[in-house]
Motif scaffolding. Structure first.
Motif, short mmCIF file in Angstrom:
data_model
loop_
_atom_site.label_atom_id
_atom_site.label_comp_id
_atom_site.label_asym_id
_atom_site.label_seq_id
_atom_site.Cartn_x
_atom_site.Cartn_y
_atom_site.Cartn_z
N GLY A 106 36.07 36.03 35.43
CA GLY A 106 35.27 36.94 36.30
C GLY A 106 34.15 37.46 35.36
O GLY A 106 33.14 37.74 35.70
N LEU A 107 34.32 37.45 34.10
CA LEU A 107 33.12 37.74 32.93
C LEU A 107 32.13 36.76 33.16
O LEU A 107 30.90 37.06 32.86
CB LEU A 107 33.75 37.72 31.65
N ALA A 108 32.53 35.56 33.73
CA ALA A 108 31.06 34.76 33.89
C ALA A 108 30.26 35.08 34.68
O ALA A 108 29.16 34.64 34.90
CB ALA A 108 31.85 33.20 34.49
N CYS A 109 30.73 35.94 35.89
CA CYS A 109 29.78 36.34 36.80
C CYS A 109 28.95 37.53 36.31
O CYS A 109 27.77 38.01 37.11
CB CYS A 109 30.21 37.14 38.29
#
Lengths: 486, 257
Positions: free
Chosen positions: B191-194
């Protein structure tokens, strides 16, 4: 006379001998027979050697309402929705027949696991939108009490499709259709592309479409196991075996134009057990063909396509296995955490895998270079010649990379128009198809399962109208062409 | 890995992948250690009676519905007073705090009551939202995404905020400068990648995320992804073993006089 009757009553015949005895031995051999009878009685009594009940748990049941051929994500999705939409609860007995319980060749688990809405056919977009909704709420759909919640490891990083000058107009019209259906896709120019993703070389790219939400990739094995667990808790029966024969009956009917057609109905499915000649005939009402790459063979067994070519009887199911390679490489200077699933204009694609600068990717070969689908051996030359050059040109950091591993899997390739076949066969009236998705089956499986279950239970599609995907189109020649197939 | 606290004995999300195949599936349900020996009467009854199983499934569904009910949209307030007032009302109802531009923080009191003064100035945008500990989830974010001038968003210890929610935050990219996700049990590095859409972000707090597999490495990758942002989180040395110098230092430390 009195003496004769007394003798008979006491078990002696007229001449005073015992009944059944002759001078010199008895031809009826009562003694031998008595000893045999005594032996049998002894073996039946406790302590004896004869067992009345044999363990037949490996055999499928003798009767089943629905038999689903194929236990991959498509077959399990159909089983789940059949059990969920049936009224009343427990009304339908469903049997899933899967040949290989390790799923070593199944397309589901060998898949790269991506899900996107960037298609050109509106029905495909709707299927994908429902499936992503299913995946997001997977713990509500597939919850089993007392079991841990499911984590499909979804990466919501989106898809990036790059188009050259030639394909830019098609991409733009596709994006318009996608936004109409509700997908969150935006168009990017080469400058915007360079600003957003500095590791891309936008030379040759005229336009790019980027999915911001509802797109990404996930772990197909967890989805498969989650479906298996839930479907077993709902009471679906599993059998490990191979379908070798369909026993069907035919009847004649006349079309409105006066033509004679032969309607077939499958009555029994013969399931052969592994490493054995033993088979079990399963009486069934409905057969669902979800056998993936081998659906064509199953359809032939049922008599689909046996007839003069050009007629409806002679139209075969045009699904055949096609081998596709996936390579995993490591590139220490490669793109960072924000990398989406990139599909280049040349057809090569890649995505990030994990945190360690590993990437998965591949390319679909052209028609002439199709590898032989006899086995799942990997051709590493294909990577050197066809996959690496376009990717290295697009992402300069990929000039230096090291291939870690590779594998191959089958596409259940629909040679007619590369889109799925869903719904009943017009002549074999109780066989339903859920196959032929040519590489995008995993991402549409939950929605297709629901559509097939609706067709079986209600006779028509109720939520998403998949009538363009019926079998009839092969005979009528109506192609539903999908432009964005990788 | 910490799972959200849900009664009905839902266990931590450890999925045992060792057993494959049909016959092994029943054993692959949960790790052996987490199945308590003395299973409760309710579990025993559920295993043996369909009615009890249906009852437990119903109770499970009710819990999920409760969370959905908390995250319902307040369309009538949105139509009458505008998106900022609707968003503020939603946050205050959840137990969070809201700060309007030029005003002070509005918080509900211990009994959950809050003043409705903000309905008198519907034009003033919301500047900061503190939804820490609330039951906000994917659907509840609808109310927040309409706040176009939100600068600071705190989602600490929210049990239902997960990777899917983070993928929804991109409409706030123009204004959002501070984001705090500390302690959310469902957020992972995927999720942190988004978060790379949020180019105006200046402060990001990703400390204490139990579902992130490698906190130190994730911190480095997020810092590379957002070069203008100050990322607070795990120290990059976390997870590395002690070096030989530090070990001998401990052994040779002087005895305090």
């Amino acid at each position: 006379m009195l003496r004769r009757s007394l003798q008979l009553a006491l078990g002696r015949d007229v001449l005073g001998r015992g009944l059944g005895t002759h001078r010199g031995g008895s031809t009826l051999d009562w003694n031998g027979k008595m000893s045999e009878i005594k032996k049998k009685i002894q073996s039946v009594l406790p302590g004896g050697a004869w067992t009345q009940l044999h363990d037949t748990s490996y055999l499928p049941p003798e009767h089943s309402d629905v038999v689903i051929v194929g236990g991959g994500v498509m077959g399990l999705s159909v089983a789940y929705w059949l059990k969920r939409l049936e009224r009343p609860r427990g009304a339908i007995r469903v049997l899933v027949v899967e040949r290989d319980h390790t799923y070593s060749q199944a397309s589901t688990v060998l898949s790269v696991g991506g899900i996107r809405q960037q298609f050109s056919v509106p029905e495909n977009i709707q299927l994908s939108l429902f499936s992503i909704d299913f995946l997001r709420n997977i713990n509500e759909y597939l919850a089993v009490v007392d079991d841990p919640p499911l984590d499909i490891q979804f990466n919501p990083s989106g898809y990036l499709l790059l188009a050259s000058e030639k394909g830019a107009a098609v991409l733009e019209s596709n994006v318009r259709v996608q936004r109409q259906e509700g997908a969150k896709v935006c168009l990017m120019s080469p400058e915007q592309l360079r600003n957003k993703f500095p590791w891309i070389n936008p030379e040759g790219v005229a336009l790019a479409s980027y999915g911001m939400e509802h797109e990404g990739w996930f772990d197909p094995w967890s989805l498969l196991q989650g479906l298996r667990r839930k479907v077993q808790s709902m009471g679906v029966l599993f059998c490990q075996g191979e379908v070798t024969r369909f026993v069907s009956s035919s009847s004649h009917a006349e079309t409105p134009s006066g033509e004679e057609v032969t309607l077939k109905r499958v009555h029994e499915v013969h399931v052969k057990i592994d490493h054995s000649l033993e088979y079990q005939p399963v009486e069934c009402a409905i057969v669902i063909n979800a056998a993936g790459a081998w659906s064509g063979q199953i359809a032939e067994l049922a008599g689909v396509g046996k007839g003069p070519p050009g007629t409806l009887q002679g139209t075969k199911l045009p699904v055949e296995p096609r081998k596709r390679y996936v390579y995993l490489w490591n590139c220490p200077q490669g793109p960072g955490l924000e990398t989406p699933f990139v599909i280049d204009a040349s057809g090569a694609y890649f995505r990030r895998e994990g945190l360690g600068n590993n990437y998965l990717g591949g390319c679909s070969p052209t028609e002439e270079e199709e590898p032989d689908p006899e086995n799942l051996e990997v051709d590493h030359e294909f990577f050197q010649d066809k996959v690496w050059p376009p990717l290295a040109q697009r992402v300069p950091a990929f000039e230096s990379l090291k291939v870690r591993s590779a594998w191959a899997g089958y596409y259940d390739y629909n040679t007619f128009d590369q889109n799925g076949v869903v719904g009943p066969h017009p002549l074999v009236v109780n066989m339903y198809f859920a196959t032929g998705f040519s590489g995008h089956g995993l991402q549409q499986a939950p929605a297709v399962g629901r559509a097939v279950a609706e067709m079986v239970l209600h006779g028509n599609f109720q939520t998403i109208n998949l009538s363009p995907f019926l079998f009839n189109r092969f005979h009528l020649g109506e192609k539903v062409h999908e432009h964005n197939i990788i | 890995m910490a799972a959200p606290r849900v009664p009905l004995h839902l266990m931590a999300p450890v999925w045992n992948r060792d057993t494959r195949g049909i016959h092994g599936l029943s054993k692959a349900v949960a790790p052996e250690g987490s199945r308590r020996k003395g299973r409760s009467l309710l579990q025993f009854l559920a295993d043996h009676f369909y009615d009890v199983q249906a009852l437990r499934e119903y109770l499970l569904r009710k819990q999920v519905l409760k969370v959905h009910q908390k995250n319902r949209p307040f369309t009538h307030i949105k139509e009458r007073f505008g998106p900022h007032a609707a968003g503020a009302y939603f946050i205050l109802k959840q137990g969070g705090a809201v700060k309007f531009q030029g005003k002070e923080w509005i918080r509900p009191n211990t009994r959950g009551r809050f003043s409705l003064d903000f309905l008198t100035f519907p034009e003033v945008p919301v500047e900061a939202v503190d939804a820490s500990g609330s039951a906000i989830n994917y659907h509840g974010l609808d109310n927040l995404l309409a706040l176009k001038e939100l600068q600071s968003l705190w989602l600490r210890r929210c049990p239902h905020v997960d990777d899917w929610c983070l993928s929804r935050l991109h409409p706030l990219a123009n204004s959002l400068q501070e984001l705090s996700l500390a302690g959310c049990p469902r957020i992972s590095e995927r999720g942190l990648a988004c978060l790379h859409h949020l180019q105006n972000l200046r402060r990001l707090d990703i400390s204490d995320l139990p579902a992130v597999s490698n906190p130190g490495l994730t911190q480095i990758l997020v810092e590379e992804m957002l070069p203008n942002c100050e990322v607070l989180g795990a120290d990059w040395t976390q997870g590395l073993g002690l070096g030989p110098e530090e070990q001998s230092q401990d052994a040779a430390s002087p005895i305090p006089a």
